[in-house]
Design a protein around this motif. Structure first.
Motif, PDB file in Angstrom:
ATOM      1  N   ARG A  47       0.853  -1.308   0.104  1.00  0.00           N
ATOM      2  CA  ARG A  47       0.022  -0.002  -0.023  1.00  0.00           C
ATOM      3  C   ARG A  47       0.910   1.334  -0.061  1.00  0.00           C
ATOM      4  O   ARG A  47       1.945   1.182   0.450  1.00  0.00           O
ATOM      5  N   ASP A  48       0.145   2.165  -0.493  1.00  0.00           N
ATOM      6  CA  ASP A  48       1.026   3.608  -0.728  1.00  0.00           C
ATOM      7  C   ASP A  48       0.765   4.450   0.507  1.00  0.00           C
ATOM      8  O   ASP A  48       0.062   4.043   1.504  1.00  0.00           O
ATOM      9  N   PRO A  49       1.402   5.612   0.530  1.00  0.00           N
ATOM     10  CA  PRO A  49       1.221   6.389   1.714  1.00  0.00           C
ATOM     11  C   PRO A  49      -0.111   6.986   2.102  1.00  0.00           C
ATOM     12  O   PRO A  49      -0.539   6.981   3.170  1.00  0.00           O
ATOM     13  N   GLN A  50      -0.900   6.796   1.274  1.00  0.00           N
ATOM     14  CA  GLN A  50      -2.530   7.245   1.410  1.00  0.00           C
ATOM     15  C   GLN A  50      -3.379   5.711   1.554  1.00  0.00           C
ATOM     16  O   GLN A  50      -4.379   6.128   1.876  1.00  0.00           O
ATOM     17  N   GLY A  51      -2.461   4.817   1.677  1.00  0.00           N
ATOM     18  CA  GLY A  51      -3.340   3.330   2.127  1.00  0.00           C
ATOM     19  C   GLY A  51      -3.877   2.739   0.940  1.00  0.00           C
ATOM     20  O   GLY A  51      -4.636   1.780   1.115  1.00  0.00           O
ATOM     21  N   GLN A  52      -3.713   3.321  -0.308  1.00  0.00           N
ATOM     22  CA  GLN A  52      -4.278   2.762  -1.540  1.00  0.00           C
ATOM     23  C   GLN A  52      -3.373   1.621  -1.935  1.00  0.00           C
ATOM     24  O   GLN A  52      -2.238   1.246  -1.789  1.00  0.00           O
ATOM     25  N   ARG A 101      10.151   6.296   6.726  1.00  0.00           N
ATOM     26  CA  ARG A 101       8.880   6.820   6.697  1.00  0.00           C
ATOM     27  C   ARG A 101       8.968   8.137   7.573  1.00  0.00           C
ATOM     28  O   ARG A 101       9.568   8.167   8.557  1.00  0.00           O
ATOM     29  N   ARG A 104       4.095   9.556  10.743  1.00  0.00           N
ATOM     30  CA  ARG A 104       3.314   8.631  10.099  1.00  0.00           C
ATOM     31  C   ARG A 104       3.368   7.567  10.766  1.00  0.00           C
ATOM     32  O   ARG A 104       2.687   6.617  10.870  1.00  0.00           O
TER      33      ARG A 104
END
Length: 552
Positions: free
Chosen positions: A31-36, A116, A120
């Protein structure tokens, strides 16, 4: 679950941070930083899951293939393609953490992934996620050859009697991450302006940018960079208005020598840069040589053209075919506004030259354009080292070795603190000049840029390879491709080194990775493409490639 008993002793479960991403070991999801959810081939996710369950341990080829494919017969190439897919997806911030261990397998090295941001991590910890904290950040900011890793060095001692200035990356206070390029560009140009004073030595931006957002104390940063003074600041841009805060600090005492705030219209950007440079020079006047203060006067460029130039530098530094194409678009837009903009012409030339030298694409048909652009850049402004840098790279691509070496020499005459100039001098000499001088040049570049990038290491290793010092070259080249797994020229130099050393097992593994990066590659084509002056040097390179098993 089957496994190699000599490889897997612990099993880790939970989310694993990989640079800007998080990999869920249980769900095998990235998953990416936006949780996608980030698309990843099923087998690639399986390989990453096996490695992530055993961080820091080497997992053998047979164990990986058995666990991921479940006994289905597949070729080694399938595994190599999965590893390449993982590295491609993770991108510059974390792809180096998937390391090849020659003749043994692969290892997930979390210490090689960019950490990170702390806020975060705290949010994720609060939500109950078990995190393995990344231990070492890898960022580079080489002026032209910027990539995602820097080599660790002991602190560099400042030279006696001279101020050593490090310009730390100016903070982007605009509230828009997309404007980071502007802050970075101002930082680099201030570094260049200050380097024109003979009484100071300037730490290259390649090293200073390692400390972006660093929480280290200023005296620690100064010690690691060998700096006597640090320049810090912030940039806030709102439409056509710009505000800069800048501070000059004496590193040992922590005393602020000078501080100032500037508010200007964007059209006054070059006056603003000159004002900051003059103020710093004045603050250090007792330590400066006299008589050269006028050398840093800048030619006034339309600010919109300057903005486009800064936008183009980012993709240019990716060292990819796509990045070169994108960069040229920005530089040509800058020239549409300011036709006599020397730096824009130089960077167009450089985009074509580095494409050939670094085997990024087949732009050889465009080298006539590149040479015209480089020569025009020099004619428009022969006083800046970037034009000479571009001339050196383009002439090397054209195999005009004498002219390439001369341009590289001129770049460091114009700026004796220009680390990239010494690096390109070493590179041109390695292909067509004196190897002892080449080795001295790259080591000067490393001294000037103490947190140097993988490209400097490759230049040094290539020189050692040319000197037939294969064991020394091997150790450096293995570090190079670990830091940048997509760097084809580094892979080729290493596999040729393996060939000369007779390391057939290591060569077999690396050849498989090279064929994944470039399936149609051939040893003879690569040897012919390398810009060697001497026939015996090209034959030496080719012999190693063939001994390593690269297809003829």
């Amino acid at each position: 679950m089957s496994r190699n008993t000599d490889e897997i002793s612990t099993i880790f479960k939970g989310p694993v941070p990989l640079g800007a991403f998080v990999f869920d070991v249980e769900l095998e999801e990235l998953r990416d930083p936006q949780g996608q959810l980030v698309p990843l081939r099923r087998q690639s996710a399986g390989v990453l899951a096996v490695l992530a369950r055993n961080p820091g341990q080497t997992v053998g080829k047979s164990a990986l293939m058995d666990q991921v494919w479940g006994g289905v017969a597949v070729t080694d190439d399938s595994l190599v393609q999965c590893v390449a897919d993982i590295r491609r997806t993770l991108g510059p911030g974390a792809r180096n953490c998937v390391r090849t261990v020659p003749r043994r397998g692969y290892r997930l090295d979390l210490a090689a992934a960019e950490p990170r941001p702390m806020h975060r991590l705290k949010r994720m910890a609060a939500s109950g996620a078990a995190l393995m904290i990344v231990l070492a950040a890898v960022v580079s900011a080489m002026l032209i050859w910027r990539e995602d890793a820097a080599h660790e060095l002991p602190p560099l001692a400042p030279p006696d009697g001279r101020s050593v200035i490090a310009v730390l990356p100016f903070a982007n206070m605009s509230g828009d991450p997309e404007k980071q390029y502007f802050s970075d560009g101002l930082t680099e140009d201030l570094t260049t302006d200050l380097s024109r004073f003979s009484g100071m030595r300037i730490v290259s931006s390649a090293s200073s940018f390692i400390y972006r957002d660093s929480e280290l104390a200023l005296d620690v940063i100064a010690r690691e960079l060998g700096a006597t003074h640090l320049i810090r600041g912030s940039v806030q841009r709102d439409g056509r208005r710009i505000r800069i805060n800048a501070t000059l600090t004496e590193a040992k005492s922590g005393t602020n020598v000078w501080a100032e705030r500037y508010d200007r219209d964007i059209r006054g950007i070059f006056d603003l840069q000159d004002d900051v440079t003059r103020a710093i020079a004045t603050a250090l006047a007792a330590q400066l040589a006299t008589g050269d203060e006028g050398r840093f006067e800048q030619k006034r460029i339309d600010p919109d053209a300057y903005d486009l130039l800064l936008r183009g530098l980012g993709p240019l530094r990716r060292l990819t075919a796509e990045g070169n194409t994108e960069a040229r678009t920005y530089f040509r837009r800058a020239l549409a506004i300011e036709p006599d903009y020397a730096r824009a012409h130089a960077n167009i030339a450089l985009s074509y030259g580095q494409s050939i030298v670094f085997r990024l694409g087949d732009d050889r048909a465009d080298l006539d354009i590149a040479l015209r652009e480089a020569e025009l850049a020099e004619k428009l402004d022969p006083s800046i080292p970037q034009t000479q840098f571009a001339l050196a790279v383009v002439n090397l691509a054209l195999r005009n070795h004498t002219m390439a070496i001369a341009a590289a020499r001129q770049s460091v005459v114009l700026d004796p603190s220009y680390a990239d100039g010494f690096a390109v001098l070493a590179q041109t000499l390695a292909y067509g000049g004196d190897l002892a001088e080449a080795l001295a040049a790259i080591r000067t570049a490393k001294e000037l840029s103490p947190r140097y990038t993988f490209a400097y290491l490759w230049v040094e290793a290539h020189i050692l390879f040319q000197m037939r010092l294969y064991l020394d070259a091997r150790s450096i080249l293995e570090d190079v491709i670990a830091r940048n797994p997509a760097f084809l020229v580094g892979h080729l130099t290493l596999v040729s080194t393996y060939g000369h050393l007779g390391l057939t097992g290591e060569a077999e593994w690396l050849t498989a990775e090279i064929l994944t990066l470039s399936p149609d590659i051939s040893a003879r084509d690569e040897a012919e493409a390398a810009p060697y002056l001497k026939r015996e040097d090209r034959a030496h390179y080719l012999k190693g490639l063939l001994l390593a098993g690269l297809p003829k």
